[in-house]
Design a protein around this motif. Structure first.
Motif, PDB file in Angstrom:
ATOM      1  N   GLN A   1       0.848  -1.184   0.000  1.00 26.80           N
ATOM      2  CA  GLN A   1       0.000   0.000   0.000  1.00 26.80           C
ATOM      3  C   GLN A   1       0.889   1.240   0.000  1.00 26.80           C
TER       4      GLN A   1
ATOM      5  N   TRP B   1      -3.124   2.680  -3.863  1.00 29.75           N
ATOM      6  CA  TRP B   1      -2.316   1.692  -4.578  1.00 29.75           C
ATOM      7  C   TRP B   1      -2.024   2.219  -5.973  1.00 29.75           C
TER       8      TRP B   1
ATOM      9  N   LEU C   1       1.828  -2.653  -8.034  1.00 30.64           N
ATOM     10  CA  LEU C   1       1.866  -2.645  -6.562  1.00 30.64           C
ATOM     11  C   LEU C   1       3.117  -1.916  -6.063  1.00 30.64           C
TER      12      LEU C   1
ATOM     13  N   ALA D   1      -8.084  -3.791  -5.525  1.00 35.42           N
ATOM     14  CA  ALA D   1      -7.333  -4.143  -4.313  1.00 35.42           C
ATOM     15  C   ALA D   1      -8.266  -4.244  -3.104  1.00 35.42           C
TER      16      ALA D   1
ATOM     17  N   LYS E   1       4.763   0.451  -3.927  1.00 39.29           N
ATOM     18  CA  LYS E   1       4.440   1.056  -2.641  1.00 39.29           C
ATOM     19  C   LYS E   1       5.094   2.413  -2.424  1.00 39.29           C
TER      20      LYS E   1
END
Length: 557
Positions: A310, A316, A320, A335, A322
């Protein structure tokens, strides 16, 4: 003395007829019982006595059947009266978990002058697969010599979930009886026509499934969507007509999962990894409905990666990533659906509840603007208004101002297949009408069918539903037949993809079929009270004095 006159032919006929009817007369049990006792009182060499003995043999079983329960009840009454001992009564007090709105601690953020956002195009190309050789497909669990099976657990197996008092599923009851009740017709429900369209779609998916269990053109995402579509109709690996199809599809996702440098992913996913989110969503629901340990591990593998990747701001982004603060609403929609499905199934990786709280804060403070939800943080609202609205509803924040504003913005939307240039408040916008309709149908259903729904939300849902029931079945394309379990040909059908972005007819068919199963797929959120984190509920319960009360527990798995 008068001689007895002989009977006429007609009288003889009537007499004989009465005798025959008497022989075939259906006598009740008690009448037969009375005649039997009367016959037993006659001389033993008489015909009446012999008939009564025969009748006694016939009635012995019913008499015993009546006497035994009667004797048993009398014995219980006598034993209870004689014992007369005081029994200790254990009173179980169940403290009601008080729901509290998760407090979003608003951080003071410096106001930054932003340039007017450019026109944004939502990129939802789910898969552009680059499928590697079969030898590259790695199972999420260490290889063993034992065969892997995704056969469903039995109904009486132990469910790996917490107490149903604190873990109430949002999944609607997906059995034939409940489906029939929710498709009984009327402005708020489905009907026979919508169910016929759903079955045509399921049979088309069965017909077009590849031998490895997947669907083209985007194997991972389309297989995930197909699994969700079958599960929505209550079809599991144990189902008669579609069980084999579902089992092969679930096994395909398990086989394609592999561990990469940044966590678990799937072989052949698209470059942005939309497919990873959709596959996780499907595995979460599949585990919730089967409790299969192989499915559980695969779902947990991917779920942990979603939680751990996250963004710092709570959203998001593609792949993915982060470190990104782009906070893509379309990406976050999948998600959050995946996380909610896994949570409902009883999967709780470390950091899940905190992850959901951060996501809600991001939706409220970064993705919401001017009455709707944007594509990326800071932008103007788009058709993804429905995505953000549904995410908040499913996570238990259906009464927030952002949800109410989004529902007002979508008030005039109607389902459709053709891209349009309508303003956001005047109709379904953008180049992806079916993608937006998938979310909007759920938003309007949740708001219009929940307890205490406002008249405006009830009307908005019914208007949408009436239009959907008319449009979708007649827009279906014929696709021939497939043999049913009874050996007879069954009609197949599909919907053509007209969205600018998407994954072909398979994705379009799944999205349409899921909309036609909205009636029984998920219960309205305010009926379940299931969306808040269990930690919030338990903490709230501890802060209140326990009271004796009746507790209504609804568990739908």
């Amino acid at each position: 003395m008068l001689e007895e006159q002989p009977l006429s032919a007609e009288e003889l006929f009537e007499q004989r007829k009465a005798e025959i009817e008497a022989q075939f007369e259906e006598k009740g049990f008690f009448k037969r019982l009375g005649e039997m006792f009367s016959g037993l009182s006659k001389p033993k060499n008489s015909a009446e006595y012999k008939i009564a003995r025969t009748e006694l043999q016939r009635l012995s079983a019913p008499i015993v059947a009546l006497l035994l329960p009667t004797v048993g009840v009398i014995a219980l009454i006598v034993i209870t009266a004689v014992s007369g001992q005081q029994k200790d009564v254990i009173v179980v007090d169940i403290a009601s978990a008080v729901e509290e709105e998760a407090e979003l601690q608003e951080e003071q953020e410096q106001e930054i002058e932003e340039p007017p956002p450019p026109d944004e195009t939502v990129d939802i190309q789910v898969d552009t697969p680059v499928v590697g050789p079969v030898t590259d497909m790695v199972s999420p669990t260490p290889p063993t010599n034992e065969p892997v099976s995704v056969k469903p657990a039995t109904q009486d197996s132990v469910a790996l979930i917490k107490s149903p008092v604190t873990m109430k599923s949002m999944a609607g009851s997906r059995n034939p009886g409940s489906i029939g009740a929710m498709t009984r017709g009327g402005n708020g429900y489905g009907d026979a026509t919508t169910e016929a369209a759903v079955l045509k779609a399921l049979r088309w998916l069965k017909k077009t499934q590849r031998s490895d269990g997947s669907w083209v053109p985007s194997p991972i995402s389309n297989t995930g969507l197909a699994i969700l579509t079958f599960l929505a109709h209550g079809e599991t690996p144990g189902s008669k007509e579609f069980g084999g199809t579902v089992e092969k599809a679930i096994q395909y996702l398990i086989n394609q999962q592999k561990k990469g440098p940044n966590g678990y992913t799937f072989s052949g996913v698209d470059g942005n990894e939309y497919a990873t989110l959709i596959a996780t969503y499907a595995l979460g629901e599949a585990y919730g409905m089967t409790k299969n340990p192989n499915v559980k591990q695969a779902a947990l593998n991917s779920m942990e990666r979603i939680v751990q990747n996250q963004s710092p701001t709570g959203g998001w982004d593609y792949k993915l990533n982060k470190t990104s603060t782009r906070d893509d609403m379309s990406y976050a929609g999948w998600a959050l659906q995946a996380l909610k499905a896994c949570k409902m199934a009883g999967l709780h990786p470390d950091g899940l509840d905190e992850c959901i709280k951060k996501a809600i804060k991001c939706l409220k403070t970064r993705n919401f603007r001017n009455g709707g939800f944007n594509y990326t943080a800071g932008g103007n609202p788009t058709g993804l208004t429905a995505t953000g609205c549904l995410a908040m509803q499913l996570l238990g924040y259906m009464n927030e101002q952002e949800v109410k504003a989004a529902l007002d913005t979508m008030r005039q939307w109607a389902p459709g297949f053709e891209p349009s240039g309508k303003p956001l408040t005047e109709g379904l916008p953008g180049a992806c009408p079916q993608y937006y309709s998938y979310y909007a149908s759920q938003c309007k259903y949740q708001a219009g069918m929940c307890q205490g729904a406002t008249p405006a939300n009830v009307k908005a849902w019914q208007d949408w539903n009436v239009a959907m029931k008319q449009l979708y079945p007649r827009s279906m394309q014929d696709a021939g037949t497939i043999d049913g379990i009874d050996g007879k040909p069954k009609a197949c059908g599909f919907w053509k993809n007209k969205d600018v972005h998407g994954a072909g007819d398979t994705m379009a068919t799944c999205l349409c079929a899921l909309q036609l199963m909205v009636y029984y797929r998920y219960l309205p959120t305010t009926q379940t009270k299931a969306a808040k984190s269990e930690g919030d509920a338990s903490d709230a319960g501890k802060s209140k004095k326990a009271k004796k009360q009746e507790v209504e527990v609804e568990v739908d798995i």
